[in-house]
Every structure is written in C-alpha cells, then in structure tokens.
Design a protein around this motif. Structure first.
Motif: not given
Length: 222
Positions: A77-101
């Motif tokens: 996520i921190r390596s990507m060029d994320i822009r306004e109007n994009d949607i970035v989706t992570i899985h609820s089942e991932c092994k990291e902090s949801i809130m940090e992402n």
C-alpha cells in the motif's frame, strides 16, 4: 438507488495488448479499473504489484479499484501511487492492523474498501464499519479468474444490504466480485449491490467484442 458502477478486472484483460484494451475501456466510459494484487500466501496466486499500478497511471486517468488479496498489505500500500477517487480494498482476514491501513488510505484521499471472503459475515467486521466506504463481497474462492460462483452467495448481497441499513450504514456501497455475468449482476443490483467487478464472465467474453460486452453489461445494471 445508487448509480451502478462497472469496475473492469485487469487480470482478465489481454495483457499483451493491455494499453489497447484500456483505450477501449476509456472510450466506453467504465468507472474503474479493478486491479488484483496477490501474494501467493493469502491466495495461491501472484498477479500485479506497485510497478504495474504506476505504469497504468501513465496511460489512463480512469480511477483504480485496487484489491489487495494479501496477508500483509501494508508495505505494498505504501509503495503505490494512490490517488483521490481510487478505491483501495484490503481483506478483513489479513494479518495486519486494519485501522493502520485505513488511516494511510484515507490520508491519500482514496476510498477504503473492506473485502469479505465467502465464509466471512458482515457481523464479524462490524467494529470497522464507521471507517468503510465499500464492502467487497467475494462470490468465489479468491485467487484465480474464471472460478465458479459459490451457491447461495448472491443472497449474501441482500443480507449485507439489510444489515447495513439496520445499523445505519447506508452510506457504504456494496461491491460484488467473482463470476459476475449480466444476469447475476442485474439480480444483485436489485439486492443492493452498486459496484460490479467485470471479468471473464461479464466483460472479457469469448467471441464477443469488448465494446459490445461493456454495452450489454451496462444495460443490465442501469
């Protein structure tokens, strides 16, 4: 009823002629390019990465619908060029902090999506709903294009819509992903879905020109 949006899966496109396909998608005014990023651990497949995202940016201004099927999405996520109007989706089942992402995605002005695997219920992620813009419901076992939809998964759309309404989260959009053909999309539209990921079942159909497939799909969801 929300405006329906078409998010076209890039893993199903002709990767040898990807820019050609993107130009067709632009001309036919699709809403998003859906990009699956997999880690061969959360799911048994590898697909695209940040370099692919950054390359796509150079050839189109279509917003990106980035779906991270990963156990540890933070670094990507921190390596990507994320822009306004994009949607970035992570899985609820991932092994990291949801809130940090969530915090990082929102800082970039993008919408935060939370994906649920077929056997994950909306109740399991209730505590995150105040921060969610899009709930992505996986209708197949994730990992590969062309997989068969799991029986009964379309009904989960209606159940999710009802749950969100009862708990006053009507602002959250429902996205459906996996074996979404025209007829299924129309039914799920009636159940409450508003973002439809189009892959081999709905957009990149054998024997049909891309332009015609897009037009036909839009007719069913509008």
């Amino acid at each position: 009823m929300r405006k329906s949006k078409l998010s076209v899966s890039m893993m199903c496109a002709d990767l040898i002629n990807l820019e050609r396909d993107i130009r067709i998608l632009e001309a036919n005014k699709v809403d998003y390019l859906h990009i699956d990023i997999m880690d061969a651990s959360f799911v048994p497949n590898l697909t695209f990465g940040p370099d692919f995202i950054n390359a796509i940016r150079k050839v189109t201004s279509i917003p990106l619908d980035i779906h991270l099927l990963m156990e540890h999405p933070r670094v990507i996520i921190r390596s990507m060029d994320i822009r306004e109007n994009d949607i970035v989706t992570i899985h609820s089942e991932c092994k990291e902090s949801i809130m940090e992402n969530v915090a990082f995605i929102k800082q970039r002005g993008a919408k935060f999506g939370l994906a649920l695997n077929p056997d994950t219920s909306i109740e399991e992620v209730r505590k995150y709903l105040p921060y969610v813009d899009v709930i992505l419901l996986m209708l197949i076992v994730p990992g590969f294009a062309g997989s068969t939809m799991i029986h009964g998964m379309m009904e989960k759309v209606g159940e999710t819509k009802q749950y969100l309404h009862e708990h006053k989260f009507d602002n959250i959009e429902i996205c459906v992903d996996g074996s979404v053909n025209c007829e299924r999309a129309k039914y799920m539209r009636e159940l409450g879905a508003s973002i439809f990921v189009g892959g081999t079942a709905g957009i990149f159909r054998k024997g049909m020109k891309l332009e015609k497939a897009i037009s036909a799909f839009k007719e069913y969801i509008e």
